[in-house]
Design an enzyme around this catalytic site. Structure first.
Site, PDB file in Angstrom:
ATOM      1  N   ASN A   7       0.858  -1.190   0.000  1.00  0.00           N
ATOM      2  CA  ASN A   7       0.000   0.000   0.000  1.00  0.00           C
ATOM      3  C   ASN A   7       0.898   1.245   0.000  1.00  0.00           C
ATOM      4  O   ASN A   7       1.695   1.440   0.921  1.00  0.00           O
ATOM      5  CB  ASN A   7      -0.893  -0.043   1.249  1.00  0.00           C
ATOM      6  CG  ASN A   7      -1.827   1.160   1.321  1.00  0.00           C
ATOM      7  OD1 ASN A   7      -1.404   2.283   1.110  1.00  0.00           O
ATOM      8  ND2 ASN A   7      -3.080   0.928   1.635  1.00  0.00           N
ATOM      9  N   HIS A  10       0.914   6.321   1.675  1.00  0.00           N
ATOM     10  CA  HIS A  10       1.652   7.317   2.458  1.00  0.00           C
ATOM     11  C   HIS A  10       2.797   7.979   1.698  1.00  0.00           C
ATOM     12  O   HIS A  10       3.348   8.974   2.164  1.00  0.00           O
ATOM     13  CB  HIS A  10       2.078   6.717   3.799  1.00  0.00           C
ATOM     14  CG  HIS A  10       0.873   6.365   4.617  1.00  0.00           C
ATOM     15  ND1 HIS A  10      -0.134   7.276   4.890  1.00  0.00           N
ATOM     16  CD2 HIS A  10       0.461   5.197   5.160  1.00  0.00           C
ATOM     17  CE1 HIS A  10      -1.087   6.680   5.575  1.00  0.00           C
ATOM     18  NE2 HIS A  10      -0.762   5.422   5.748  1.00  0.00           N
ATOM     19  N   HIS A  43      -5.698   3.686  -1.712  1.00  0.00           N
ATOM     20  CA  HIS A  43      -7.042   3.975  -1.200  1.00  0.00           C
ATOM     21  C   HIS A  43      -7.446   5.368  -1.664  1.00  0.00           C
ATOM     22  O   HIS A  43      -6.865   6.366  -1.229  1.00  0.00           O
ATOM     23  CB  HIS A  43      -6.996   3.909   0.339  1.00  0.00           C
ATOM     24  CG  HIS A  43      -8.332   4.051   0.998  1.00  0.00           C
ATOM     25  ND1 HIS A  43      -8.508   3.861   2.348  1.00  0.00           N
ATOM     26  CD2 HIS A  43      -9.560   4.366   0.507  1.00  0.00           C
ATOM     27  CE1 HIS A  43      -9.784   4.053   2.662  1.00  0.00           C
ATOM     28  NE2 HIS A  43     -10.439   4.364   1.552  1.00  0.00           N
ATOM     29  N   ARG A  45      -9.589   7.919  -1.053  1.00  0.00           N
ATOM     30  CA  ARG A  45     -10.551   8.339  -0.023  1.00  0.00           C
ATOM     31  C   ARG A  45     -11.444   9.462  -0.542  1.00  0.00           C
ATOM     32  O   ARG A  45     -11.029  10.261  -1.378  1.00  0.00           O
ATOM     33  CB  ARG A  45      -9.798   8.848   1.211  1.00  0.00           C
ATOM     34  CG  ARG A  45      -9.289   7.724   2.092  1.00  0.00           C
ATOM     35  CD  ARG A  45      -8.672   8.300   3.354  1.00  0.00           C
ATOM     36  NE  ARG A  45      -8.457   7.251   4.323  1.00  0.00           N
ATOM     37  CZ  ARG A  45      -9.353   6.910   5.260  1.00  0.00           C
ATOM     38  NH1 ARG A  45     -10.481   7.565   5.390  1.00  0.00           N
ATOM     39  NH2 ARG A  45      -9.086   5.933   6.093  1.00  0.00           N
ATOM     40  N   ARG A  49      -7.343  12.714   0.951  1.00  0.00           N
ATOM     41  CA  ARG A  49      -6.245  13.189   1.812  1.00  0.00           C
ATOM     42  C   ARG A  49      -4.874  12.723   1.329  1.00  0.00           C
ATOM     43  O   ARG A  49      -3.884  13.334   1.644  1.00  0.00           O
ATOM     44  CB  ARG A  49      -6.467  12.777   3.260  1.00  0.00           C
ATOM     45  CG  ARG A  49      -6.356  11.297   3.500  1.00  0.00           C
ATOM     46  CD  ARG A  49      -6.384  10.967   4.970  1.00  0.00           C
ATOM     47  NE  ARG A  49      -7.714  11.111   5.525  1.00  0.00           N
ATOM     48  CZ  ARG A  49      -8.119  10.460   6.622  1.00  0.00           C
ATOM     49  NH1 ARG A  49      -7.281   9.689   7.268  1.00  0.00           N
ATOM     50  NH2 ARG A  49      -9.334  10.604   7.075  1.00  0.00           N
ATOM     51  N   GLU A  70      -8.522   0.409  -3.013  1.00  0.00           N
ATOM     52  CA  GLU A  70      -9.362   0.405  -1.806  1.00  0.00           C
ATOM     53  C   GLU A  70     -10.345   1.543  -1.937  1.00  0.00           C
ATOM     54  O   GLU A  70      -9.966   2.656  -2.317  1.00  0.00           O
ATOM     55  CB  GLU A  70      -8.505   0.682  -0.581  1.00  0.00           C
ATOM     56  CG  GLU A  70      -7.938  -0.534   0.051  1.00  0.00           C
ATOM     57  CD  GLU A  70      -7.142  -0.137   1.280  1.00  0.00           C
ATOM     58  OE1 GLU A  70      -7.551   0.780   2.009  1.00  0.00           O
ATOM     59  OE2 GLU A  70      -6.090  -0.732   1.470  1.00  0.00           O
ATOM     60  N   THR A 101      -8.256   3.181   8.295  1.00  0.00           N
ATOM     61  CA  THR A 101      -9.488   2.378   8.294  1.00  0.00           C
ATOM     62  C   THR A 101      -9.571   1.599   9.606  1.00  0.00           C
ATOM     63  O   THR A 101      -8.819   0.651   9.817  1.00  0.00           O
ATOM     64  CB  THR A 101      -9.468   1.406   7.089  1.00  0.00           C
ATOM     65  OG1 THR A 101      -9.044   2.138   5.941  1.00  0.00           O
ATOM     66  CG2 THR A 101     -10.830   0.816   6.835  1.00  0.00           C
ATOM     67  N   GLU A 151     -10.817  -9.679   2.691  1.00  0.00           N
ATOM     68  CA  GLU A 151      -9.555  -9.348   3.375  1.00  0.00           C
ATOM     69  C   GLU A 151      -9.883  -9.228   4.856  1.00  0.00           C
ATOM     70  O   GLU A 151     -10.745  -8.432   5.247  1.00  0.00           O
ATOM     71  CB  GLU A 151      -8.986  -8.028   2.838  1.00  0.00           C
ATOM     72  CG  GLU A 151      -7.700  -7.633   3.569  1.00  0.00           C
ATOM     73  CD  GLU A 151      -7.035  -6.381   2.994  1.00  0.00           C
ATOM     74  OE1 GLU A 151      -7.334  -6.000   1.837  1.00  0.00           O
ATOM     75  OE2 GLU A 151      -6.231  -5.779   3.722  1.00  0.00           O
ATOM     76  N   HIS A 191      -3.647  -4.836   7.637  1.00  0.00           N
ATOM     77  CA  HIS A 191      -3.815  -3.702   8.545  1.00  0.00           C
ATOM     78  C   HIS A 191      -2.963  -3.866   9.794  1.00  0.00           C
ATOM     79  O   HIS A 191      -3.110  -4.837  10.531  1.00  0.00           O
ATOM     80  CB  HIS A 191      -5.271  -3.451   8.961  1.00  0.00           C
ATOM     81  CG  HIS A 191      -5.497  -2.000   9.230  1.00  0.00           C
ATOM     82  ND1 HIS A 191      -5.115  -1.418  10.407  1.00  0.00           N
ATOM     83  CD2 HIS A 191      -5.979  -1.001   8.463  1.00  0.00           C
ATOM     84  CE1 HIS A 191      -5.369  -0.128  10.354  1.00  0.00           C
ATOM     85  NE2 HIS A 191      -5.891   0.162   9.184  1.00  0.00           N
TER      86      HIS A 191
HETATM   87  N1  PXP Z   1      -5.731  -3.324   3.925  1.00  0.00           N
HETATM   88  C1  PXP Z   1      -6.712  -2.386   3.995  1.00  0.00           C
HETATM   89  C2  PXP Z   1      -8.070  -2.756   3.502  1.00  0.00           C
HETATM   90  C3  PXP Z   1      -6.456  -1.092   4.483  1.00  0.00           C
HETATM   91  O1  PXP Z   1      -7.455  -0.185   4.565  1.00  0.00           O
HETATM   92  C4  PXP Z   1      -5.144  -0.761   4.855  1.00  0.00           C
HETATM   93  C5  PXP Z   1      -4.830   0.640   5.295  1.00  0.00           C
HETATM   94  O2  PXP Z   1      -5.014   1.519   4.260  1.00  0.00           O
HETATM   95  C6  PXP Z   1      -4.154  -1.754   4.746  1.00  0.00           C
HETATM   96  C7  PXP Z   1      -4.479  -3.039   4.308  1.00  0.00           C
HETATM   97  C8  PXP Z   1      -2.737  -1.491   5.119  1.00  0.00           C
HETATM   98  O3  PXP Z   1      -2.664  -1.200   6.470  1.00  0.00           O
HETATM   99  P1  PXP Z   1      -1.297  -0.663   7.067  1.00  0.00           P
HETATM  100  O4  PXP Z   1      -1.033   0.647   6.401  1.00  0.00           O
HETATM  101  O5  PXP Z   1      -1.569  -0.554   8.520  1.00  0.00           O
HETATM  102  O6  PXP Z   1      -0.249  -1.670   6.719  1.00  0.00           O
END
Ligand code: PXP
Length: 237
Positions: A7, A10, A43, A45, A49, A70, A101, A151, A191
């Site tokens: 992901n 960031h 994602h 959003r 953001r 996402e 999330t 997931e 997550h």
């Molecule tokens: N999976 C989903 C569905 C998420 O919403 C997120 C966070 O955006 C992640 C995985 C990744 O989570 P993390 O950034 O805590 O590794």
């Protein structure tokens, strides 16, 4: 061995802090791809953001590994997904004020709307996954809605404050994976996973893919993105 979805939200968070053009999201995506990431996760959003509409378009065009978008079930976002056509969409709950999330999608409560969105996305050839808590009721509801991928939210496991709590939350995830298999679903997890807590989850029988963002991007500040993705892949294997 589970696959790794990285992901990169960031990278965009950092860019949006200055509304700048860097760090470049496509460059990050290419580095992850070269380091062996199996998919890219972003994602989009509703408050934009971090990831912007144009990021999703560019990633769709220029990256060859799978793109997993996402998204909430808001109609405006569903329309964008149907136009950009990522390989996969992961439906998540979304609250404006949350930092990330916070929980899984309540499929039991929103079953009619979720089923409708799954149908629409799949008509557009977008595989659809539901981000849910490791809970039998939610898994059954996901299957009833026609979801072929889920997931499991690993946040409670990752944030466990004691070893006993962690064992309990790990057990719930393991049971949820086995339960979902009865419905022939592909099961992913994610997550809060990081370099310390990923191994037990990666060793669970039957998990297809782990989606990890924050820990990899934070680690990359000190060690570089390529090394960070490689190290996570190594831990998972
Ligand atoms: N999976 C989903 C569905 C998420 O919403 C997120 C966070 O955006 C992640 C995985 C990744 O989570 P993390 O950034 O805590 O590794």
């Amino acid at each position: 061995m589970p696959k790794l979805g990285v992901n990169i939200d960031h990278i965009a968070t950092l860019r949006q802090l200055r509304k700048s053009t860097f760090p470049d999201i496509l460059c990050a995506a290419k580095v992850c791809e070269a380091a062996g990431a199996d998919s890219l996760v972003v994602h989009l959003r509703e408050d934009r953001r971090h990831i912007q509409d144009k990021d999703v378009v560019i990633l769709r065009k220029k990256v060859s590994i799978r793109l997993n978008l996402e998204m909430s079930i808001a109609p405006s976002i569903v329309n964008i997904a149907c136009s950009v056509k990522p390989d996969q969409a992961t439906l998540v709950p979304e609250k404006r004020k949350e930092l990330t999330t916070e929980g899984g999608l309540d499929v039991v409560r929103w079953s009619v709307a979720v089923a409708r969105v799954i149908r629409r996305l799949e008509e557009n050839k977008i595989e659809t996954s539901l981000f849910i808590e490791p809970d039998k009721k939610q898994i059954r509801a996901a299957a009833d809605c026609g979801a072929r991928i889920i997931e499991l939210h690993t946040g409670r496991y990752a944030n466990s404050q004691t070893a006993t709590a962690r064992r309990g939350n790990f057990k719930k995830i393991n049971e949820a994976v086995q339960y979902a298999k009865k419905f022939n679903m592909l099961v992913n997890a994610g997550h809060g996973l990081d370099y310390e807590n990923v191994k037990p989850i990666a060793s669970l029988e039957g998990l297809y893919e782990l989606n990890i963002g924050y820990a990899i991007i934070c680690h990359s500040i000190f060690y570089g993105l390529k090394a960070s993705v490689l190290e996570m892949k190594k831990l998972i294997s």
